[in-house]
Design a protein around this motif. Structure first.
Motif, PDB file in Angstrom:
ATOM      1  N   ARG A  58       0.952 -13.374  44.679  1.00  0.00           N
ATOM      2  CA  ARG A  58       0.456 -11.917  43.248  1.00  0.00           C
ATOM      3  C   ARG A  58       0.465 -12.923  43.146  1.00  0.00           C
ATOM      4  O   ARG A  58       0.430 -13.089  41.842  1.00  0.00           O
ATOM      5  N   ARG A  59       2.713 -13.405  42.489  1.00  0.00           N
ATOM      6  CA  ARG A  59       2.961 -13.866  40.864  1.00  0.00           C
ATOM      7  C   ARG A  59       1.625 -15.589  40.702  1.00  0.00           C
ATOM      8  O   ARG A  59       2.019 -16.115  39.464  1.00  0.00           O
ATOM      9  N   PHE A  60       1.255 -15.997  41.706  1.00  0.00           N
ATOM     10  CA  PHE A  60       0.883 -17.602  41.748  1.00  0.00           C
ATOM     11  C   PHE A  60      -0.639 -17.635  41.595  1.00  0.00           C
ATOM     12  O   PHE A  60      -1.360 -18.866  41.621  1.00  0.00           O
ATOM     13  N   SER A  61      -0.825 -16.395  42.331  1.00  0.00           N
ATOM     14  CA  SER A  61      -2.492 -16.220  42.398  1.00  0.00           C
ATOM     15  C   SER A  61      -3.091 -16.740  41.521  1.00  0.00           C
ATOM     16  O   SER A  61      -4.888 -17.061  41.896  1.00  0.00           O
ATOM     17  N   LYS A  62      -3.275 -16.626  40.117  1.00  0.00           N
ATOM     18  CA  LYS A  62      -3.880 -17.018  39.236  1.00  0.00           C
ATOM     19  C   LYS A  62      -3.917 -18.235  38.950  1.00  0.00           C
ATOM     20  O   LYS A  62      -5.135 -18.958  38.206  1.00  0.00           O
ATOM     21  N   THR A  63      -2.517 -19.361  39.345  1.00  0.00           N
ATOM     22  CA  THR A  63      -3.371 -20.734  39.221  1.00  0.00           C
ATOM     23  C   THR A  63      -3.696 -21.370  40.229  1.00  0.00           C
ATOM     24  O   THR A  63      -4.633 -21.764  40.260  1.00  0.00           O
ATOM     25  N   ASN A  64      -3.968 -21.053  41.706  1.00  0.00           N
ATOM     26  CA  ASN A  64      -4.377 -21.470  42.779  1.00  0.00           C
ATOM     27  C   ASN A  64      -4.256 -20.137  43.662  1.00  0.00           C
ATOM     28  O   ASN A  64      -3.379 -19.871  44.038  1.00  0.00           O
ATOM     29  N   SER A  89      14.016 -12.167  39.188  1.00  0.00           N
ATOM     30  CA  SER A  89      14.406 -13.197  39.429  1.00  0.00           C
ATOM     31  C   SER A  89      12.761 -14.364  40.017  1.00  0.00           C
ATOM     32  O   SER A  89      12.808 -14.978  39.176  1.00  0.00           O
ATOM     33  N   ILE A  90      11.955 -13.276  40.067  1.00  0.00           N
ATOM     34  CA  ILE A  90      10.803 -14.017  40.849  1.00  0.00           C
ATOM     35  C   ILE A  90      10.252 -14.930  38.753  1.00  0.00           C
ATOM     36  O   ILE A  90       9.708 -15.403  39.631  1.00  0.00           O
ATOM     37  N   GLU A  91      10.219 -14.448  38.004  1.00  0.00           N
ATOM     38  CA  GLU A  91       9.843 -15.227  37.166  1.00  0.00           C
ATOM     39  C   GLU A  91      10.689 -16.435  36.694  1.00  0.00           C
ATOM     40  O   GLU A  91      10.088 -17.428  36.205  1.00  0.00           O
ATOM     41  N   SER A  92      11.863 -17.109  36.768  1.00  0.00           N
ATOM     42  CA  SER A  92      12.139 -18.028  36.856  1.00  0.00           C
ATOM     43  C   SER A  92      11.934 -18.994  38.465  1.00  0.00           C
ATOM     44  O   SER A  92      11.952 -19.969  37.917  1.00  0.00           O
ATOM     45  N   PHE A  93      11.218 -18.405  39.026  1.00  0.00           N
ATOM     46  CA  PHE A  93      10.570 -19.630  40.313  1.00  0.00           C
ATOM     47  C   PHE A  93       9.532 -20.128  39.772  1.00  0.00           C
ATOM     48  O   PHE A  93       8.221 -19.584  39.586  1.00  0.00           O
ATOM     49  N   SER A  94       9.621 -21.741  40.019  1.00  0.00           N
ATOM     50  CA  SER A  94       8.066 -22.349  39.821  1.00  0.00           C
ATOM     51  C   SER A  94       7.807 -22.179  41.610  1.00  0.00           C
ATOM     52  O   SER A  94       8.402 -21.534  42.330  1.00  0.00           O
ATOM     53  N   GLU A  95       6.242 -22.166  41.237  1.00  0.00           N
ATOM     54  CA  GLU A  95       5.651 -22.597  42.074  1.00  0.00           C
ATOM     55  C   GLU A  95       6.465 -23.700  43.169  1.00  0.00           C
ATOM     56  O   GLU A  95       5.958 -22.672  44.182  1.00  0.00           O
ATOM     57  N   GLU A  96       6.933 -24.397  42.998  1.00  0.00           N
ATOM     58  CA  GLU A  96       7.714 -25.425  44.286  1.00  0.00           C
ATOM     59  C   GLU A  96       8.392 -25.097  44.366  1.00  0.00           C
ATOM     60  O   GLU A  96       8.463 -25.331  46.199  1.00  0.00           O
ATOM     61  N   GLN A  97       9.591 -24.299  44.283  1.00  0.00           N
ATOM     62  CA  GLN A  97      10.548 -23.176  44.304  1.00  0.00           C
ATOM     63  C   GLN A  97      10.125 -22.689  45.280  1.00  0.00           C
ATOM     64  O   GLN A  97      10.991 -22.144  46.232  1.00  0.00           O
ATOM     65  N   ALA A  98       8.973 -21.536  44.876  1.00  0.00           N
ATOM     66  CA  ALA A  98       8.893 -20.862  45.981  1.00  0.00           C
ATOM     67  C   ALA A  98       8.100 -20.636  46.649  1.00  0.00           C
ATOM     68  O   ALA A  98       8.974 -20.917  48.152  1.00  0.00           O
ATOM     69  N   SER A  99       8.076 -22.080  47.266  1.00  0.00           N
ATOM     70  CA  SER A  99       6.951 -22.672  48.460  1.00  0.00           C
ATOM     71  C   SER A  99       8.255 -23.403  49.155  1.00  0.00           C
ATOM     72  O   SER A  99       8.279 -23.066  50.538  1.00  0.00           O
ATOM     73  N   LEU A 113      15.249  -1.321  51.660  1.00  0.00           N
ATOM     74  CA  LEU A 113      15.454  -2.750  51.035  1.00  0.00           C
ATOM     75  C   LEU A 113      14.555  -3.891  50.887  1.00  0.00           C
ATOM     76  O   LEU A 113      13.774  -4.202  50.319  1.00  0.00           O
ATOM     77  N   VAL A 114      14.303  -4.024  52.693  1.00  0.00           N
ATOM     78  CA  VAL A 114      12.825  -4.862  53.056  1.00  0.00           C
ATOM     79  C   VAL A 114      12.079  -4.580  53.197  1.00  0.00           C
ATOM     80  O   VAL A 114      11.042  -4.925  52.628  1.00  0.00           O
ATOM     81  N   LYS A 115      11.348  -3.112  52.845  1.00  0.00           N
ATOM     82  CA  LYS A 115       9.820  -2.061  52.289  1.00  0.00           C
ATOM     83  C   LYS A 115       9.630  -2.644  50.806  1.00  0.00           C
ATOM     84  O   LYS A 115       8.335  -2.298  50.083  1.00  0.00           O
ATOM     85  N   ASN A 116      10.562  -3.128  49.962  1.00  0.00           N
ATOM     86  CA  ASN A 116      10.481  -3.094  48.450  1.00  0.00           C
ATOM     87  C   ASN A 116      11.359  -4.190  47.894  1.00  0.00           C
ATOM     88  O   ASN A 116      12.074  -4.258  47.346  1.00  0.00           O
ATOM     89  N   MET A 117      10.713  -5.262  48.203  1.00  0.00           N
ATOM     90  CA  MET A 117      10.667  -7.032  48.142  1.00  0.00           C
ATOM     91  C   MET A 117      10.503  -6.797  47.288  1.00  0.00           C
ATOM     92  O   MET A 117      11.120  -7.999  46.427  1.00  0.00           O
ATOM     93  N   ASN A 118       9.210  -6.669  46.713  1.00  0.00           N
ATOM     94  CA  ASN A 118       8.918  -6.451  44.768  1.00  0.00           C
ATOM     95  C   ASN A 118      10.233  -6.331  44.465  1.00  0.00           C
ATOM     96  O   ASN A 118      10.209  -6.749  42.756  1.00  0.00           O
ATOM     97  N   LYS A 119      11.059  -5.095  44.164  1.00  0.00           N
ATOM     98  CA  LYS A 119      12.326  -4.772  43.220  1.00  0.00           C
ATOM     99  C   LYS A 119      13.310  -4.563  43.663  1.00  0.00           C
ATOM    100  O   LYS A 119      13.683  -5.821  43.123  1.00  0.00           O
ATOM    101  N   LEU A 120      13.318  -5.634  44.914  1.00  0.00           N
ATOM    102  CA  LEU A 120      14.367  -6.843  45.086  1.00  0.00           C
ATOM    103  C   LEU A 120      14.302  -8.536  43.949  1.00  0.00           C
ATOM    104  O   LEU A 120      14.911  -8.746  43.973  1.00  0.00           O
TER     105      LEU A 120
END
Length: 85
Positions: free
Chosen positions: A76-82, A33-43, A22-29
């Protein structure tokens, strides 16, 4: 209870049950919901799980791995913005 706290507890529980896959596959986990996180929420979530890991003492190797994988997902998700944390 925040989603990051629940995620951290779930991952820690999985570790103690010898379910490291489960830990090794964090992306799948995080995928549902990853797209619903804003940069501020992720931080904020990263800060929260880091604080939880360091609550009683310094984070152990497993906790640091979780934090790193969690951070990588959002980097990876936010690398496009900054540059993210």
């Amino acid at each position: 209870m925040r989603i990051s706290h629940l995620l951290f507890l779930r991952l820690q529980y999985s570790y103690y049950k010898d379910n490291i896959n489960l830990v090794k596959n964090m992306n799948k986990l995080m995928e549902p919901s990853i797209e619903s996180f804003s940069e501020e929420q992720a931080s904020s979530a990263l800060s929260l799980i880091t604080d939880i890991a360091n609550f009683d003492s310094s984070a152990n190797t497993f906790q640091l791995e979780i934090i790193g994988l969690f951070k990588d997902c959002f980097s990876r998700r936010f690398s496009k913005t900054n540059e993210w944390k």
